[in-house]
Write a protein that holds these residues in place. Structure first.
Motif, PDB file in Angstrom:
ATOM      1  N   LEU A  63       0.852  -1.184   0.000  1.00  0.00           N
ATOM      2  CA  LEU A  63       0.000   0.000   0.000  1.00  0.00           C
ATOM      3  C   LEU A  63       0.890   1.237   0.000  1.00  0.00           C
ATOM      4  CD1 LEU A  63      -2.525  -0.933   2.850  1.00  0.00           C
ATOM      5  CD2 LEU A  63      -2.854  -1.152   0.382  1.00  0.00           C
ATOM      6  N   HIS A  64       0.468   2.270  -0.726  1.00  0.00           N
ATOM      7  CA  HIS A  64       1.176   3.552  -0.682  1.00  0.00           C
ATOM      8  C   HIS A  64       0.181   4.686  -0.774  1.00  0.00           C
ATOM      9  CE1 HIS A  64       4.961   1.479  -1.234  1.00  0.00           C
ATOM     10  NE2 HIS A  64       4.471   0.876  -2.295  1.00  0.00           N
ATOM     11  N   HIS A  65       0.553   5.813  -0.191  1.00  0.00           N
ATOM     12  CA  HIS A  65      -0.238   7.020  -0.407  1.00  0.00           C
ATOM     13  C   HIS A  65       0.681   8.165  -0.794  1.00  0.00           C
ATOM     14  CE1 HIS A  65      -0.061   8.825   3.965  1.00  0.00           C
ATOM     15  NE2 HIS A  65       1.119   8.505   3.506  1.00  0.00           N
ATOM     16  N   CYS A 127       5.503   9.155   1.726  1.00  0.00           N
ATOM     17  CA  CYS A 127       4.579   8.078   2.072  1.00  0.00           C
ATOM     18  C   CYS A 127       4.852   7.645   3.505  1.00  0.00           C
ATOM     19  CB  CYS A 127       4.752   6.895   1.123  1.00  0.00           C
ATOM     20  SG  CYS A 127       3.649   5.506   1.516  1.00  0.00           S
ATOM     21  N   VAL A 129       2.944   5.293   4.981  1.00  0.00           N
ATOM     22  CA  VAL A 129       2.473   3.912   5.168  1.00  0.00           C
ATOM     23  C   VAL A 129       3.656   3.066   5.645  1.00  0.00           C
ATOM     24  CG1 VAL A 129       1.504   1.888   4.016  1.00  0.00           C
ATOM     25  CG2 VAL A 129       0.700   4.181   3.404  1.00  0.00           C
ATOM     26  N   HIS A 137       7.431   4.150   4.798  1.00  0.00           N
ATOM     27  CA  HIS A 137       8.104   4.114   3.500  1.00  0.00           C
ATOM     28  C   HIS A 137       8.954   5.351   3.226  1.00  0.00           C
ATOM     29  CE1 HIS A 137       4.655   1.226   2.142  1.00  0.00           C
ATOM     30  NE2 HIS A 137       5.443   0.708   3.051  1.00  0.00           N
ATOM     31  N   MET A 142      10.746   6.911  -0.088  1.00  0.00           N
ATOM     32  CA  MET A 142       9.521   7.497  -0.662  1.00  0.00           C
ATOM     33  C   MET A 142       9.344   8.930  -0.176  1.00  0.00           C
ATOM     34  SD  MET A 142       6.712   4.484  -1.053  1.00  0.00           S
ATOM     35  CE  MET A 142       5.795   5.327  -2.352  1.00  0.00           C
TER      36      MET A 142
HETATM   37 CU   LIG Z   1       4.467   3.787   0.527  1.00  0.00          CU
END
Ligand SMILES: [Cu+2]
Length: 276
Positions: A63-65, A127, A129, A137, A142
């Motif tokens: 998962l990433h945001h 990110c 997450v 991350h 990230m």
């Molecule tokens: Cu991520």
């Protein structure tokens, strides 16, 4: 005399064309595309201020945001990265960490979209997450700088939202019960600290308890993410595009609390809802 009317018609056609393209550039938010992967972003380093639509695709598998953080005026990007390295998990976010919206994890199948106003300034996109090993991350690469330059054009208009979701300490409140179908949800932070909304759809046969158990172990993810708005500052507004399909859904906030550093979900900031 044929030439004159023809010329006049051409002029009218040309000016109509010009008017159309001008109206489009003023009315439709510019799309800003980012792609996340394990563990990097691909996306622009600069764009113009105004109403923009962030489009986030995730090539995963994690998962990433996409979280925007506004850098304080007296902090360079390098200083920000260094200061982030000192942040302790489970402690309140420092005052210089100013959440400024973005896009929460999309589904694996479809990019997620958020329309919001972005002011000119220096930002970091990162990110937070921390699947699968509880290491955010951002510490795996990230993070990248983003410069939003001032635009002299009048900003595009926000889309027409059909419901509002207000974020407070520690709850979500929909203006109308969510229904099946595509929605533009105006997310409003009505609290004095940062909050977010992540939309997830629980897998058939799974329950809220399974989601909570997953949050401890990060094993056998019992849901699919469907975007939402990551940390936004008090008073900030962002429009999330979500297609609610029938099933069990949740709205969740994982932002560490300004008081005790505990993720807001632990303070009860989660809302299960059923789409029929
Ligand atoms: Cu991520």
């Amino acid at each position: 005399m044929q030439p004159r009317p023809l010329f006049a018609v051409l002029l009218v056609a040309l000016s109509a064309c010009g008017g159309e393209s001008q109206r489009q550039s003023a009315d439709v938010p510019t799309e800003i595309h980012f792609t996340a992967s394990d563990f990097a972003f691909e996306g622009p380093a600069t764009f113009e201020s105004g109403m923009v639509t962030f489009v986030l695709a995730n090539e995963g598998p994690n998962l990433h945001h996409l979280q925007l953080v506004r850098l304080p005026d007296d902090m360079t990007y390098e200083q920000f990265v260094e200061a982030m390295g000192q942040m302790q998990p489970g402690t309140p976010p420092p005052s210089w960490f100013q959440d400024a919206g973005g896009v929460n994890p999309p589904s694996p199948d479809e990019p997620a979209r958020v329309t919001m106003m972005v002011e000119a300034g220096e930002y970091a996109v990162l990110c937070m997450v921390d699947t699968p090993d509880h290491v955010p991350h951002v510490f795996k690469g990230m993070i990248q700088p983003l410069t939003v330059t001032p635009s002299s054009a009048s900003p595009a208009e926000a889309p027409l939202a059909d419901m509002t979701l207000t974020l407070v300490d520690y709850a979500f409140s929909f203006s109308t019960p969510p229904t099946a179908g595509s929605h533009v949800i105006r997310v409003v932070n009505g609290a004095a600290q940062a909050h977010e909304v992540a939309f997830i759809k629980i897998n058939p046969g799974m329950t809220v308890d399974d989601v909570m158990a997953w949050a401890e172990t990060y094993e056998d993810q019992p849901f699919v993410t469907h975007g939402g708005v990551p940390g936004i500052a008090p008073g900030q507004v962002a429009d999330a595009y979500v297609n609610f399909t029938p099933g069990e859904w949740m709205a969740l906030c994982f932002i560490p609390d300004a008081g005790d550093g505990v993720p807001h979900v632990v303070h009860g900031m989660m809302l299960p809802f059923t789409i029929t």
